[in-house]
Write a protein that holds these residues in place. Structure first.
Motif, mmCIF file in Angstrom:
data_model
loop_
_atom_site.group_PDB
_atom_site.id
_atom_site.type_symbol
_atom_site.label_atom_id
_atom_site.label_comp_id
_atom_site.label_asym_id
_atom_site.label_seq_id
_atom_site.Cartn_x
_atom_site.Cartn_y
_atom_site.Cartn_z
ATOM 1 N N ALA A 106 -10.527 -39.233 -7.689
ATOM 2 C CA ALA A 106 -9.544 -38.765 -6.698
ATOM 3 C C ALA A 106 -8.679 -39.921 -6.222
ATOM 4 C CB ALA A 106 -10.280 -38.158 -5.503
ATOM 5 N N PRO A 107 -7.498 -39.602 -5.692
ATOM 6 C CA PRO A 107 -6.703 -40.670 -5.070
ATOM 7 C C PRO A 107 -7.442 -41.205 -3.851
ATOM 8 C CG PRO A 107 -5.432 -38.624 -5.268
ATOM 9 C CD PRO A 107 -6.853 -38.286 -5.605
ATOM 10 N N PHE A 108 -7.219 -42.476 -3.527
ATOM 11 C CA PHE A 108 -7.820 -43.018 -2.305
ATOM 12 C C PHE A 108 -6.923 -42.666 -1.127
ATOM 13 C CE2 PHE A 108 -8.082 -46.298 0.976
ATOM 14 C CZ PHE A 108 -9.410 -46.130 1.338
ATOM 15 N N ILE A 109 -7.490 -41.980 -0.154
ATOM 16 C CA ILE A 109 -6.709 -41.610 1.034
ATOM 17 C C ILE A 109 -7.395 -42.171 2.270
ATOM 18 C CG2 ILE A 109 -5.921 -39.680 2.476
ATOM 19 C CD1 ILE A 109 -5.701 -38.122 -0.248
ATOM 20 N N TYR A 110 -6.628 -42.885 3.073
ATOM 21 C CA TYR A 110 -7.189 -43.499 4.288
ATOM 22 C C TYR A 110 -6.609 -42.825 5.521
ATOM 23 C CZ TYR A 110 -8.225 -47.085 7.811
ATOM 24 O OH TYR A 110 -8.667 -47.760 8.923
ATOM 25 N N ASN A 111 -7.501 -42.387 6.386
ATOM 26 C CA ASN A 111 -7.074 -41.860 7.674
ATOM 27 C C ASN A 111 -7.452 -42.866 8.745
ATOM 28 O OD1 ASN A 111 -6.105 -39.338 6.607
ATOM 29 N ND2 ASN A 111 -8.268 -38.822 6.268
ATOM 30 N N ASP A 112 -6.463 -43.493 9.308
ATOM 31 C CA ASP A 112 -6.698 -44.546 10.299
ATOM 32 C C ASP A 112 -7.354 -43.955 11.547
ATOM 33 O OD1 ASP A 112 -4.996 -47.484 11.097
ATOM 34 O OD2 ASP A 112 -6.141 -46.349 12.584
ATOM 35 N N PRO A 113 -8.558 -44.454 11.917
ATOM 36 C CA PRO A 113 -9.258 -43.851 13.051
ATOM 37 C C PRO A 113 -8.598 -44.161 14.390
ATOM 38 C CG PRO A 113 -10.464 -45.774 12.252
ATOM 39 C CD PRO A 113 -9.313 -45.556 11.308
ATOM 40 N N VAL A 114 -7.670 -45.116 14.394
ATOM 41 C CA VAL A 114 -7.055 -45.500 15.666
ATOM 42 C C VAL A 114 -5.724 -44.784 15.885
ATOM 43 C CG1 VAL A 114 -6.181 -47.424 17.049
ATOM 44 C CG2 VAL A 114 -8.215 -47.733 15.611
ATOM 45 N N GLY A 149 -4.346 -42.504 13.687
ATOM 46 C CA GLY A 149 -4.286 -41.191 13.048
ATOM 47 C C GLY A 149 -3.396 -41.125 11.811
ATOM 48 N N SER A 150 -2.775 -42.240 11.428
ATOM 49 C CA SER A 150 -1.893 -42.204 10.256
ATOM 50 C C SER A 150 -2.713 -42.054 8.978
ATOM 51 C CB SER A 150 -1.044 -43.473 10.181
ATOM 52 O OG SER A 150 -1.876 -44.595 9.980
ATOM 53 N N SER A 151 -2.077 -41.488 7.957
ATOM 54 C CA SER A 151 -2.778 -41.266 6.694
ATOM 55 C C SER A 151 -2.009 -41.971 5.578
ATOM 56 C CB SER A 151 -2.857 -39.761 6.452
ATOM 57 O OG SER A 151 -3.608 -39.522 5.289
ATOM 58 N N THR A 152 -2.727 -42.686 4.725
ATOM 59 C CA THR A 152 -2.084 -43.441 3.651
ATOM 60 C C THR A 152 -2.791 -43.161 2.340
ATOM 61 O OG1 THR A 152 -1.710 -45.220 5.247
ATOM 62 C CG2 THR A 152 -1.380 -45.780 2.926
ATOM 63 N N LYS A 153 -1.998 -42.929 1.298
ATOM 64 C CA LYS A 153 -2.577 -42.763 -0.035
ATOM 65 C C LYS A 153 -2.274 -44.032 -0.828
ATOM 66 C CE LYS A 153 -1.044 -39.827 -3.430
ATOM 67 N NZ LYS A 153 -0.717 -38.510 -3.986
ATOM 68 N N ASN A 154 -3.281 -44.633 -1.426
ATOM 69 C CA ASN A 154 -3.046 -45.868 -2.178
ATOM 70 C C ASN A 154 -4.068 -46.015 -3.280
ATOM 71 O OD1 ASN A 154 -3.379 -48.972 -2.619
ATOM 72 N ND2 ASN A 154 -1.409 -48.730 -1.625
ATOM 73 N N GLY A 155 -3.634 -45.820 -4.509
ATOM 74 C CA GLY A 155 -4.516 -46.045 -5.647
ATOM 75 C C GLY A 155 -5.312 -44.816 -6.041
ATOM 76 N N LEU A 156 -5.859 -44.867 -7.261
ATOM 77 C CA LEU A 156 -6.667 -43.780 -7.805
ATOM 78 C C LEU A 156 -8.045 -44.337 -8.125
ATOM 79 C CD1 LEU A 156 -3.938 -42.467 -10.276
ATOM 80 C CD2 LEU A 156 -4.408 -41.645 -7.954
ATOM 81 N N VAL A 157 -9.088 -43.613 -7.708
ATOM 82 C CA VAL A 157 -10.450 -44.120 -7.877
ATOM 83 C C VAL A 157 -11.264 -43.183 -8.752
ATOM 84 C CG1 VAL A 157 -12.529 -44.929 -6.668
ATOM 85 C CG2 VAL A 157 -10.310 -45.037 -5.521
ATOM 86 N N ILE A 158 -11.883 -43.753 -9.793
ATOM 87 C CA ILE A 158 -12.818 -42.978 -10.615
ATOM 88 C C ILE A 158 -14.207 -43.562 -10.410
ATOM 89 C CG2 ILE A 158 -13.421 -42.242 -12.959
ATOM 90 C CD1 ILE A 158 -10.494 -42.524 -13.723
ATOM 91 N N LYS A 159 -15.130 -42.727 -9.940
ATOM 92 C CA LYS A 159 -16.505 -43.188 -9.720
ATOM 93 C C LYS A 159 -17.409 -42.593 -10.786
ATOM 94 C CE LYS A 159 -16.058 -43.576 -4.733
ATOM 95 N NZ LYS A 159 -16.137 -42.790 -3.515
ATOM 96 N N PHE A 160 -18.416 -43.390 -11.181
ATOM 97 C CA PHE A 160 -19.365 -42.928 -12.192
ATOM 98 C C PHE A 160 -20.748 -42.771 -11.569
ATOM 99 C CE2 PHE A 160 -15.925 -45.123 -14.309
ATOM 100 C CZ PHE A 160 -15.579 -44.225 -15.300
#
Ligand code: VG1
Ligand code: CO
Length: 539
Positions: free
Chosen positions: A452-460, A462-473
């Motif tokens: 999935a894409p990496f999505i960060y929701n800033d806890p302070v 509330g902004s949301s940022t998408k940066n990079g794609l992550v594949i986990k095994f």
């Protein structure tokens, strides 16, 4: 003396991962710096009660740009500028000046680890009152402003003499020229056990610090040689040069070749380190031994109690998503908060301000703590020296101890440089679209557990940022893909690989990651799409 000059917009003044970064030749175009700075001043609005820091890493064109910034700040009614002597200040020292003196922000003229000179890069990092670089919500507003700019204000006077410490006036604005080194040195003395490190050197401990002809030379000579007693000449390439003497001031295994060759030779000193152009990155080496930045972050975090400033405890720790998960295991064992953010130090600022974290780091040779709001190269070097002084162990022993305790995340980054932007964007878009179909599939024996894409929701905020794609095994291995946001032409695809091992601790990372590299190349169709058979830079 205040003039209003009409101008026309450039459409390309968007800030990336860390400020505006352009080819020097682009930045030297008429009104280029002026348009960008006026857009920042317009975005801030009220300026007559504001004080800003100005300085830089001494690279080509800084001397000219800094004079423009000073004259424009005066014409725009800024109350005061605090300026590093001769226009010099490292990124971490600048952050400290802003925080300690409660300034309203600052401008560090640097393209960081990018080469300098007429054919190299120029850059401007813009920080606010937090001492950290402004969030995307602000950089977006500034970019909008640059697209509509019609005029800028400038004070029409002779250049300011930046060599003279102390106060002067310009067009009604106060200017204070400060020594860029001393405040930073005082801060380091408060954090680390200088006495213990001094004794280490007194016992014959040897080190080489490569300042790469960039801004940290004067800081490093003062701290390591003059105050801590490292042998004279321990700091090399110590005089900042406008073109970094032709070096690419990126402290990694590829570009810090001189240091790496020495550290892997039979004449290696006990300890080796290098910093980047603006002094916020670090590379740590022992005798014939390299510490990955991801491991370094985990090791520093696990040893916080050895450092005077942190011995009473730390809040949590954070890493960028692309950084290895090594520090996560420390956070779990130590029962402290753990955060994963997008690439770029600005994402750590809210976590530090809200006391959620004390330490943070990135795989790109960046480590730091809440003493400031930027990563800090010399801080990381002193942290390692302090651990060595406290434990009596070598870099290699400290790292091996860590792996024995926590297991080892084999980790490498592969950069594919100079790609056509359209090709790179399409590769990422197509890969993102293909991610949902990957789950459960097996490649080279690695089964995808999550993609999935990496999505960060800033806890302070509330902004949301998408940066990079992550594949986990399923075995904990990971592939992260992202496009660089610090280049000045074309696109760079970064591929980050990680594999966790508990027993095999002393393998060659390249061998260990070989299979996953193949998977990463295939899934993203890197060779057919880019024509590249292998990465340009491997770190
Ligand atoms: C790179 C690194 C990132 C770092 C940034 C600024 O960004 O990957 O971790 O924060 O440079 O570093 P990118 O977008 O090219 O991957 V520096 O030393 O400018 O302040
Ligand atoms: Co830097």
């Amino acid at each position: 003396m205040i003039k209003t000059i009409s101008t026309t917009p450039y459409g390309d003044q968007k800030m990336g991962t860390a400020g505006l970064r352009k080819k020097s030749q682009t930045a030297m175009q008429p009104n280029y710096v002026e348009n960008f700075m006026q857009s920042i001043f317009n975005t801030i609005g009220k300026l007559d009660d504001k004080t800003f820091l100005v300085g830089g890493d001494g690279r080509f064109y800084n001397d000219i740009a800094i004079q423009k910034i000073i004259k424009m700040a005066a014409a725009n009614g800024v109350k005061k500028l605090v300026i590093g002597q001769n226009g010099f200040i490292s990124t971490p020292a600048g952050s400290n000046v802003i925080l300690k003196n409660k300034l309203d922000g600052g401008f560090v003229l640097s393209a960081s680890h990018n080469p300098g000179g007429p054919n190299g890069d120029f850059g401007i990092k813009y920080s606010n009152q937090t001492g950290g670089q402004v969030p995307s919500s602000v950089t977006d507003k500034i970019f909008e402003n640059t697209k509509n700019i019609k005029e800028y204000k400038i004070c029409d006077t002779a250049d300011i003499d930046l060599s003279k410490l102390g106060k002067q006036q310009l067009c009604g604005m106060e200017i204070e020229i400060i020594d860029p080194v001393s405040g930073y040195v005082d801060m380091m003395r408060e954090i680390f056990d200088f006495e213990a490190i001094k004794q280490l050197f007194a016992k014959g401990f040897t080190m080489r610090f490569d300042a790469m002809n960039a801004v940290t030379g004067p800081y490093a000579v003062r701290i390591f040689e003059e105050l801590l007693g490292a042998a004279p000449g321990s700091v090399v390439n110590a005089v900042p040069l406008p073109d970094f003497g032709g070096l690419h001031p990126d402290p990694n295994l590829v570009y810090a070749k001189e240091l790496v060759d020495l550290m892997f030779s039979d004449n290696a000193p006990d300890f080796g380190a290098a910093n980047d152009g603006d002094g916020d990155r670090n590379m740590i080496l022992g005798k014939k031994f390299f510490v990955t930045p991801s491991d370094s972050l985990a090791i520093l975090t696990d040893n916080f109690h050895l450092i005077p400033a942190y011995k009473n405890g730390i809040y949590g720790v954070a890493k960028s998503a692309a950084t290895s998960t090594a520090v996560g295991r420390v956070a779990q064992a130590r029962n402290i908060g753990y955060y994963e953010v997008p690439t770029g130090w600005k994402y750590f600022v809210n976590l530090m301000d809200s006391k959620r974290i004390t330490f943070c780091g990135e795989e790109s040779f960046g480590t730091g703590s809440a003493h400031i709001r930027e990563k800090d190269g010399i801080w990381a070097v002193l942290f390692w020296l302090n651990i060595i002084a406290a434990t009596g162990k070598s870099v290699e022993e400290i790292t091996l101890d860590h792996w024995q305790k926590y297991g080892r995340s084999y980790y490498m980054r592969f950069d594919f440089d100079g790609l056509d932007t359209t090709v790179a964007d399409k590769l990422m878009a197509d890969l993102e679209a293909a991610l949902p179909k990957l789950s459960g599939k097996t490649f080279n024996g690695y089964t995808v557990s999550d993609a999935a894409p990496f999505i960060y929701n800033d806890p302070v905020d509330g902004s949301s940022t998408k940066n990079g794609l992550v594949i986990k095994f399923s075995d904990g291995s990971r592939i992260v893909y992202r496009l660089s946001g610090t280049g000045s032409s074309g696109a760079t695809l970064r591929v980050y690989l990680e594999k966790y091992e508990v027993e095999k601790l002393r393998e060659d990372p390249q061998q260990t990651l070989k299979q996953i590299l193949e998977v990463a190349m295939n899934i993203a169709e890197i060779t057919p799409r880019t024509g590249k058979l292998q990465a340009d830079v491997i770190t």
